[in-house]
Design an enzyme around this catalytic site. Sequence first.
Site, mmCIF file in Angstrom:
data_model
loop_
_atom_site.group_PDB
_atom_site.id
_atom_site.type_symbol
_atom_site.label_atom_id
_atom_site.label_comp_id
_atom_site.label_asym_id
_atom_site.label_seq_id
_atom_site.Cartn_x
_atom_site.Cartn_y
_atom_site.Cartn_z
ATOM 1 C CG ASP A 1 -0.727 3.801 5.508
ATOM 2 O OD1 ASP A 1 0.174 4.288 6.210
ATOM 3 O OD2 ASP A 1 -1.926 3.749 5.862
ATOM 4 C CB CYS B 1 -5.986 -0.539 4.613
ATOM 5 S SG CYS B 1 -5.781 0.048 2.913
ATOM 6 N NE ARG C 1 -0.723 4.244 9.011
ATOM 7 C CZ ARG C 1 -1.953 3.863 9.360
ATOM 8 N NH1 ARG C 1 -2.322 3.931 10.628
ATOM 9 N NH2 ARG C 1 -2.802 3.430 8.450
ATOM 10 C CB CYS D 1 -0.908 -0.012 1.228
ATOM 11 S SG CYS D 1 -2.124 1.338 1.254
ATOM 12 C CG HIS E 1 -1.445 -1.338 5.893
ATOM 13 N ND1 HIS E 1 -2.081 -0.363 6.621
ATOM 14 C CD2 HIS E 1 -1.587 -0.984 4.584
ATOM 15 C CE1 HIS E 1 -2.564 0.555 5.806
ATOM 16 N NE2 HIS E 1 -2.288 0.204 4.556
#
Length: 721
Positions: A553, A614, A555, A551, A611
Amino acid sequence: MSTVWRERLRADVPASLVVVLVALPLSLGIAVASGAPVLAGLISAVVGGVVAGALGGSAVQVSGPAAGLTLIVAQTVATFGWRGACAITMAAGLLQLLLGAARVARAALAVSPAIMHGMLAGVGVVIVLSQLHVLLGDAPQASALANLRALPGELLHNHTPAVFIGVLTLAVLWGWQMLPRVSTYVPAPLAAVVIGTAVAAFTGWELRRVDIPDDLLAFDAGPLWPDATAPTILAAVGAVALVASVESLLCAVAVDRMHDGPRVNLDRELAGQGAANVVAGALGGLPVAGVIVRSTTNVRAGARSRLSAVLHGVWILALVLAAAPVIELIPLPALAALLVYTGVKMVNLTHAQQVHQHREMPVYVLTLVAVVVLGLFEGVLVGMVCALLLSVWRLTHATVRAYHDEHGWHVAIEGSLTFLAVPKLTRALAEVPAGTPVAVELNADFMDHAAVTALHDWRTGHERGGGTVEVHELHHHWYAEAITGQRPPARKVHPTAWLLPRMHRAVPSGARERLTRGARLFHRHGARRVGPLLAELARTGQQPTQLFITCADSRIVPSLITATGPGDLFTVRNVGNLVPRHGDDHDGSVHAAVDFALQVLQVRTITVCGHSGCGALAALLRPDPHPTPMPHLRRWLHHAQPSLHRTDPHPTSPGDHLTRLCQQNVIQQLDHLMTYPPVAERVHDGRLDLVGMYFDIAASQIHLLDPHHHTFTPVSSPTPH
């Protein structure tokens, strides 16, 4: 018979036979090179297998006469005579038994590997120089330097039969590895000695051959306490015990990494080696130690327990009793060639490279040279003194540099800051002009009181003169703890702290300023660490092992959670770690990445990593009646609709529903990958693996997909030793 014993016999009996094929010629050659009776090498092979194998602490280590002990045994025989050397071996075994009972085996591992590798390399050089004379049909000289001086004259003489057999044996030893199918079943040492012996027998050349007593039971070579001073005897006993113990324990640790059976008990292994040396000395054998060549052969042959080592000793005894006339056909030049080959292998370039990487090359080289020039015991002492001096130098060495760039004055400090480094520290600090801002980048693994005081006094004086000082510490806060008397509060750790220091400056507010600051930090601290690797990758090109789809993302840091570096992962990131079905991707970016990864990079693994929490998938669970106008995002998320359909619509909690959706989404995207013909073809052929991964951000826990049960299992952390 129990199932366990049947499995052991099925694995250990064939393995023991393979080890015999390697151990027998090496035992004969080491005995000859040591100046001992040939039968002594065979006795030690039997005792090392049966006694050390049965009583030792390693399940798969094989013991016997070791090439690393050749030089010290030759020196012991020259000093005390053969029977005196047997008594020294017995005493060394008793010392090993006492050390094993005292449970100090792990202390032997404190000997620097650079010393051991240098010692073995030095012994290898000595073996090569001495056995070249035997290969040439002559006797070796009294020392390595004498052998080196006499070697040109030997090469000029005509020793055609001996040279031919020796060169033939060497050629077989080096060429046998080019026949992998044959070498799997017939070890190179056995093949070389058999071929050399067969040629010598066929030609009928007069060559020195192995000599075994006609009546083995009448072999009179038991221990006889030498007529020498106590310090001389104790030094010899200590040398044999030290070298045999350290070599055995290091070998046991190395072999322990090669199998998944019971772990080694080092104290028991030391005691087992001691018992074997007591028995070997009493029967007139060579000192016994763990041998890496035999142990590695044992593991690769499939050994499962100590039964293989014991049986290998039994088979050698049976061969000596039943086939002594055949063994006596072996020409000494063939054994000399085998030892030359072994000696060359003992100068292990891989070990030398590892020593160089740890900046311990001076220890390695000095130990090697001292062993060749002075002797084994003296060489080890030289290596230990050099290692000690190097450790003291490192403990007291620090790099201190004051410099000025476009960002102002900096003082970079690295290493151990003790009172010995204070003059260097104060000289560098004195270069900073008064009244200027300065950043002190402190990367110290230790600071004593004198160093802290010197730095703090300078800082106080500099600030009183109108300047400013910022101290940025990487790793441990030696300075902060010393001046405050307490540990600093816990702070957020930057995910790349292993590469770049966390600087305690005010973070610039603008995006460009933040990027510029990060680039400067990389140039200052990171580039020199990864620069050589990046330069090599620029030269060779990327060769990643897997395609990693995850992803976007912020993080999720793929290299961080997989402990990989530059050149390891070919990464695709998008919203929701989605893989459109084949033919259903309007922009084609994922399809292009898959094609490139398979056709050009030839990756063997494709991983889809989802993860927790999401946001893209959470949007599917919370439809907004007045959505923000994001048509492209809504269009993209339709690739996740199959994941929503396969998720249980009746979760126990909303959070659990999102977790299940994130995990089911990984499984669904793997199914989408199988719609790509190149992927399906490679998976079915066994050329490609598909892996599902789920990262729980809050718990910092990675889960891997069980492809058979479609469940995610957390990856356990390694058990600390």
